[in-house]
Write an enzyme that holds these catalytic residues in place. Sequence first.
Site, mmCIF file in Angstrom:
data_model
loop_
_atom_site.group_PDB
_atom_site.id
_atom_site.type_symbol
_atom_site.label_atom_id
_atom_site.label_comp_id
_atom_site.label_asym_id
_atom_site.label_seq_id
_atom_site.Cartn_x
_atom_site.Cartn_y
_atom_site.Cartn_z
ATOM 1 N N ASP A 1 32.038 52.425 44.826
ATOM 2 C CA ASP A 1 32.805 53.284 43.934
ATOM 3 C C ASP A 1 31.798 54.107 43.130
ATOM 4 O O ASP A 1 30.581 53.944 43.278
ATOM 5 C CB ASP A 1 33.734 52.456 43.055
ATOM 6 C CG ASP A 1 32.968 51.560 42.109
ATOM 7 O OD1 ASP A 1 31.730 51.646 42.064
ATOM 8 O OD2 ASP A 1 33.607 50.761 41.412
ATOM 9 N N SER A 2 32.293 54.977 42.291
ATOM 10 C CA SER A 2 31.396 55.908 41.605
ATOM 11 C C SER A 2 30.995 55.416 40.228
ATOM 12 O O SER A 2 30.143 56.005 39.577
ATOM 13 C CB SER A 2 32.102 57.251 41.435
ATOM 14 O OG SER A 2 33.214 57.072 40.565
ATOM 15 N N GLY A 3 31.623 54.352 39.765
ATOM 16 C CA GLY A 3 31.374 53.896 38.404
ATOM 17 C C GLY A 3 32.333 54.508 37.400
ATOM 18 O O GLY A 3 32.362 54.096 36.244
ATOM 19 N N GLY A 4 33.133 55.467 37.847
ATOM 20 C CA GLY A 4 34.049 56.132 36.912
ATOM 21 C C GLY A 4 34.959 55.133 36.210
ATOM 22 O O GLY A 4 35.036 55.085 34.984
ATOM 23 N N ASP B 1 34.899 60.231 38.872
ATOM 24 C CA ASP B 1 36.187 60.748 38.416
ATOM 25 C C ASP B 1 36.492 60.273 37.006
ATOM 26 O O ASP B 1 35.826 59.380 36.489
ATOM 27 C CB ASP B 1 37.309 60.283 39.362
ATOM 28 C CG ASP B 1 37.389 58.754 39.451
ATOM 29 O OD1 ASP B 1 36.345 58.087 39.248
ATOM 30 O OD2 ASP B 1 38.475 58.225 39.716
ATOM 31 N N GLN C 1 43.689 61.828 41.201
ATOM 32 C CA GLN C 1 44.188 61.271 39.942
ATOM 33 C C GLN C 1 45.492 61.986 39.583
ATOM 34 O O GLN C 1 46.049 62.692 40.408
ATOM 35 C CB GLN C 1 43.124 61.416 38.832
ATOM 36 C CG GLN C 1 41.884 60.541 39.046
ATOM 37 C CD GLN C 1 42.153 59.049 38.815
ATOM 38 O OE1 GLN C 1 43.246 58.639 38.411
ATOM 39 N NE2 GLN C 1 41.149 58.217 39.129
ATOM 40 N N GLY D 1 43.715 55.406 39.922
ATOM 41 C CA GLY D 1 44.599 55.368 38.754
ATOM 42 C C GLY D 1 45.927 54.686 39.001
ATOM 43 O O GLY D 1 46.868 54.857 38.226
ATOM 44 N N ASP E 1 41.209 47.883 48.405
ATOM 45 C CA ASP E 1 40.216 46.943 47.885
ATOM 46 C C ASP E 1 40.790 46.318 46.627
ATOM 47 O O ASP E 1 41.637 46.920 45.961
ATOM 48 C CB ASP E 1 38.902 47.638 47.503
ATOM 49 C CG ASP E 1 38.998 48.250 46.117
ATOM 50 O OD1 ASP E 1 39.693 49.285 45.974
ATOM 51 O OD2 ASP E 1 38.445 47.682 45.151
ATOM 52 N N CYS F 1 47.385 29.953 58.519
ATOM 53 C CA CYS F 1 46.049 30.539 58.351
ATOM 54 C C CYS F 1 45.021 29.780 59.191
ATOM 55 O O CYS F 1 45.100 28.563 59.352
ATOM 56 C CB CYS F 1 45.664 30.494 56.875
ATOM 57 S SG CYS F 1 44.049 31.234 56.551
ATOM 58 N N CYS G 1 41.639 29.890 58.508
ATOM 59 C CA CYS G 1 40.348 29.863 57.813
ATOM 60 C C CYS G 1 39.817 28.434 57.683
ATOM 61 O O CYS G 1 40.548 27.459 57.868
ATOM 62 C CB CYS G 1 40.447 30.534 56.443
ATOM 63 S SG CYS G 1 41.101 29.490 55.138
ATOM 64 N N CYS H 1 41.773 26.148 55.348
ATOM 65 C CA CYS H 1 43.054 25.683 55.881
ATOM 66 C C CYS H 1 42.884 24.747 57.075
ATOM 67 O O CYS H 1 43.703 23.854 57.289
ATOM 68 C CB CYS H 1 43.929 26.878 56.264
ATOM 69 S SG CYS H 1 44.502 27.784 54.802
ATOM 70 N N HIS I 1 39.989 31.393 51.498
ATOM 71 C CA HIS I 1 41.337 31.531 52.058
ATOM 72 C C HIS I 1 41.977 32.861 51.647
ATOM 73 O O HIS I 1 42.551 33.564 52.490
ATOM 74 C CB HIS I 1 42.262 30.393 51.634
ATOM 75 C CG HIS I 1 43.684 30.747 51.911
ATOM 76 N ND1 HIS I 1 44.232 30.697 53.177
ATOM 77 C CD2 HIS I 1 44.641 31.275 51.114
ATOM 78 C CE1 HIS I 1 45.459 31.156 53.143
ATOM 79 N NE2 HIS I 1 45.742 31.508 51.905
#
Lengths: 373, 373
Positions: free
Chosen positions: A93-96, A147, A189, A216, A266, A304, A306, A309, A335
């Site tokens: 990400d940009s840190g915004g 942004d 945005q 946003g 994400d 699941c 994993c 599990c 999990h």
Amino acid sequence: MMFEFRVQAVCPETGARAGELVTPHGIIETPVFMPVGTRATVKAMSPREMEEIEAQIVLSNTYHLYLRPGVELIEKAGGLHRFMNWHRPILTDSGGFQVFSLSGINRIKEDGVEFSSHLDGSRHFMTPELATRVQEGLGSDIAMCFDQCVELPCDEETARKSVERTLRWARRCKEVHRRDDQALFGIVQGALFDDLRKDCARELIAMDFPGYSIGGLSVGESHDEMYRILDLLNPILPQEKPRYLMGVGFPTNLVEGVARGVDMFDCVLPTRNGRNGTLLTSRGKFNIKHSRFEEDWGPIDPDCDCYACREFSKAYIRHLYRSGEMLGARLCSWHNLRYLISLMKGAREAILEGRFPQFRDRFHELFSTGKVL
Amino acid sequence: MMFEFRVQAVCPETGARAGELVTPHGIIETPVFMPVGTRATVKAMSPREMEEIEAQIVLSNTYHLYLRPGVELIEKAGGLHRFMNWHRPILTDSGGFQVFSLSGINRIKEDGVEFSSHLDGSRHFMTPELATRVQEGLGSDIAMCFDQCVELPCDEETARKSVERTLRWARRCKEVHRRDDQALFGIVQGALFDDLRKDCARELIAMDFPGYSIGGLSVGESHDEMYRILDLLNPILPQEKPRYLMGVGFPTNLVEGVARGVDMFDCVLPTRNGRNGTLLTSRGKFNIKHSRFEEDWGPIDPDCDCYACREFSKAYIRHLYRSGEMLGARLCSWHNLRYLISLMKGAREAILEGRFPQFRDRFHELFSTGKVL
């Protein structure tokens, strides 16, 4: 081409897409959930465990890495992939968002944002140019424009100004961005104002980014408001470019995002929830610490595959949490991540096989039962 | 035979032994370091990682498991192996040490020890019979007699009384012990008094235990004092039975313990050190947080084959610690455990190949350089 996005199938009923995003570190099959490794590590997980759960890409945070250990050190390591020993794609990400949400006093100027570090109070000035340069230093496969985020609720005038600044800053990021082995995405945005969202998207599209992020959202609005914005943007954003809905990780939102044409997601939710024992499963969400699991010898999620599990009982994992043992946080994070990755893999297969609407119905039906496993 | 101990080789110069200890869950090659899984988990590690580092046996604590989750729950799970998903041998201590060191107010009576839980202050009464019954419920492969530990320094009268009580309690443990798939070891106490140690050992030997533990060391005495007691017991303890030096994990002490006929060791040191960034390596001990590692792209230990050493740089692991990231504690615990396991494996090979004295010299030479890797 170092970057390419191919739409492989579109659900005729919903517009949900299955695609392939080609990057220098590999091909990402979409829709995809991207685990978050804020400080160059996905909390509680090792890189090889991330490969085992079939994470295709991880996200890392420019704001955090810029402050510690600093981009210079990561450049000396040969870039973020080598530093953290993760050789599949990385998105930064940009840190915004963090500059506004995490830092102490911050002052927005036209040139950038003056802020104080949440670590030691030191003063910094983040600009679109610096955010771009830092991400180029990190060497992520996908970078974000710097942004301006606004908090909700927010009046239209404030939102308009933030959109205008976000657009000016996007132009500056694009202007200085040099690495052709890194794709720079624009961020839409506009808070919950339909016209602002549309205008922002159209302006960014005119700048021709290789992908578009929707920022946003998931900041306190209702699910219906989120879905309204996604419905609005779905027909506007170019079909041939990937769309990334930032910070969204609740299972229901993922499936409904896919149904509205989103390709990438994400969120820290699966690992943050995992650390406090909250589990996301095919049968809904529950906390492992609950006394009803005291003698429950079954797995977290019978659907699941994993490690958690396959090998451990809920009763044992509950004991680990009650005892404050690290393995508890590890197994639940493991999990939760695998569940979201599998969920998106299932959505993708359903889209490719022309049965996404059924997949979506079945997901909601099972997830909303919330029955004790 | 469910239990058998075979001495395979003895170093003619030092008396160091290589052997095999047969248990219901597998054969343990000695000398061996046993990682500690206090609360049914080796801190920061998963069972399969423990297999990967070739842990042959883990130790777990009766006191902790008795208080939480309780032996009844573990019995319902089918025993401790199934509860914690560890299918190699397990050794349990008797809770004696913790009753004295961890609990709140405790009162020693002839029958047992009245103590209050460190978790919630609840009152309990631990007896030799209960400690044995709890360990039988846990189903460990090797159990310990309930003993009375004294703090050092300690006067001879106090030490004598504790030895006498430890012997009376050992008899009671043996009397009620029923499981023939569990070996019950006697514990030699006697603080730093040679005659008491000898008497205690001889009395226990007369009771004919399948193995002997040496307790009450590594509690503040000097290395020389520890070695004096080991030298004293080495010729007394039966050659054909395994000897276990309790709570000792510092590399130098392991090698010197082996040189004095010890077969088994356990300690929380590698995982406790690992969690705070202190590393045990072939070149000595250091803390990863030190600024000299800021740009150190080499591994923790160039002679180690563990995941942490194969895949990550000291600079990255230092970053993880500075950022409070769990992966840092995981990688350092992982390495420390693997280092001690490898060290004992190396000692064993040296004994089998008739070159233990050279191995010991080489270890001290390299370990004491303490040079920055």
